[in-house]
Design a protein around this motif. Structure first.
Motif, PDB file in Angstrom:
ATOM      1  N   THR A   1       1.422  -4.979  -0.248  1.00 36.32           N
ATOM      2  CA  THR A   1       2.675  -3.809  -0.601  1.00 36.32           C
ATOM      3  C   THR A   1       3.444  -3.280   0.599  1.00 36.32           C
TER       4      THR A   1
ATOM      5  N   GLU B   1      -6.814  -3.024   0.949  1.00 38.33           N
ATOM      6  CA  GLU B   1      -5.175  -2.792   0.523  1.00 38.33           C
ATOM      7  C   GLU B   1      -4.546  -2.799   1.718  1.00 38.33           C
TER       8      GLU B   1
ATOM      9  N   LYS C   1       8.098   2.292  -2.693  1.00 38.84           N
ATOM     10  CA  LYS C   1       7.989   0.756  -2.275  1.00 38.84           C
ATOM     11  C   LYS C   1       9.404   0.266  -2.394  1.00 38.84           C
TER      12      LYS C   1
END
Length: 157
Positions: free
Chosen positions: A90, A57, A10
């Motif tokens: 994300t 997501e 990430k």
């Protein structure tokens, strides 16, 4: 092998296993900050806000392999996405999606869902839809607007 066998880093430097997304419907998209398709961040964020509580997501992977359209550092890219498009889904660190150095996740995705150019990613904002069991369901071309994916997403939620 399936989607859950991979990991990525990430923006904050944390390595995340895709198995963290078990039981979720996932969109994986290669992004760029200076592309004609960059406004798709807005549509992706809208999908995320609408369906995240139902298990959606979205995982964004910046890539600079197409006309140097994401040449900035990871921190610059992350800031750009947040400031200009309010991205809360994300975002991962910049990767390569084609060639010998392609990220293993993208090697897998391309094998599972071949596109118009067979085993390569054509351009920024190629989108992969993954079901709750980690199976790649569909590949969407860069020109496909996020809103056009909504019906397919709803079927999987």
């Amino acid at each position: 092998m399936n989607f859950y066998d991979f990991s990525a880093v990430k923006m904050n430097g944390e390595t995340v296993s895709m198995s963290d997304y078990k039981g979720k419907v996932v969109i994986v998209v290669n992004t760029a900050s200076k592309c004609g398709f960059t406004p798709q961040f807005e549509g992706l964020e809208k999908l995320y806000e609408t369906y995240k509580d139902q298990g959606l997501e979205i995982l964004g992977f910046p890539c600079n392999q197409f006309a140097n359209q994401d040449a900035g550092e990871n921190t610059e890219i992350n800031e750009f996405c947040q400031l200009n498009y309010g991205v809360t889904f994300t975002m991962f660190q910049k990767i390569k999606v084609n060639g010998k150095e392609a990220h293993p996740l993208y090697q897998f995705l391309k094998k599972e869902a071949k596109g118009a150019l067979s085993g390569t990613i054509k351009w920024n904002f190629t989108k992969f839809l993954i079901d709750r069991d980690g199976q790649v369901i569909e590949r969407f071309a860069p020109k496909t607007e996020p809103e056009e994916m909504e019906e397919e997403i709803k079927k999987l939620l």
